[in-house]
Enzyme design. Sequence first.
Site, PDB file in Angstrom:
ATOM      1  CG  HIS A 133      -1.919  -1.043   1.291  1.00  0.00           C
ATOM      2  ND1 HIS A 133      -2.687  -1.404   0.212  1.00  0.00           N
ATOM      3  CD2 HIS A 133      -2.319  -1.836   2.332  1.00  0.00           C
ATOM      4  CE1 HIS A 133      -3.515  -2.373   0.580  1.00  0.00           C
ATOM      5  NE2 HIS A 133      -3.310  -2.659   1.850  1.00  0.00           N
TER       6      HIS A 133
ATOM      7  CG  HIS B 237      -4.567   1.776   0.425  1.00  0.00           C
ATOM      8  ND1 HIS B 237      -5.555   0.991   0.964  1.00  0.00           N
ATOM      9  CD2 HIS B 237      -4.499   1.441  -0.895  1.00  0.00           C
ATOM     10  CE1 HIS B 237      -6.036   0.199   0.029  1.00  0.00           C
ATOM     11  NE2 HIS B 237      -5.415   0.447  -1.113  1.00  0.00           N
TER      12      HIS B 237
ATOM     13  CE  LYS C 133      -3.695  -9.173  -1.503  1.00  0.00           C
ATOM     14  NZ  LYS C 133      -4.453  -8.303  -0.610  1.00  0.00           N
TER      15      LYS C 133
END
Length: 230
Positions: A55, A59, A121
Amino acid sequence: MSGQFRPALIVVDLQEDFCPPNGSLAVPSGRDVIPVISTLLSLPFVLKIATRDWHPPDHVSFAANHAGKQPYTDAVTIVNPHNPAETYESRLWPVHCVQGTPGAELVPELPAASLDRVIDKGTDPRVEMYSPFYDPFVAPRVCDSGLAAALRDARVTHVYVVGLAADYCVRYAALDAVREGFETYLVEEGTRAVDAAGWPECRKGIEAAGVKVVGMEAPEVQRLRAATGV
């Protein structure tokens, strides 16, 4: 896919921030899954992938980035930046797995040399992405990690999922693997839930979607062991 067996292992987010004793979003007993996952990594999967939450500091999932909001108890409405009509509600969390910080690293006990690749991710600050495949938006999708393409490139037929946490990222990894057409197994000893009391009900929903929740002694895992004598 009938008759074929080309299995892949996805180790979801086995990162320091998700593990006791020091993780900022430690999953209860999260570190206990490491021996099971290490055993699975010794088995003959055609592809072994670890995923990481990765992140940026701003975020959207961090409660600290929303005035007056608290982690775990509050939620936020996340809007598709390409289509404001598409939204979803998401739980807010403590700051965790910030890019380049020690908490974002895979746990050192994980035999990283056994991995074929690591997929990141949650890199877009605007979107919560539990699944290592892609975000929940569809019209249009915002982020795609390339995981589905990697599995297809390796001609994978069966996907085994472990890691953290069972009721969030592992759950959505398994659900999206089924959605992508793979025979999917969640190995229960290889995961732990954020909300352990709610796991039995969560498991029912996962199974209803077509994921098979199995144990290390199940035929689906023994099939792998038989190939190596482990």
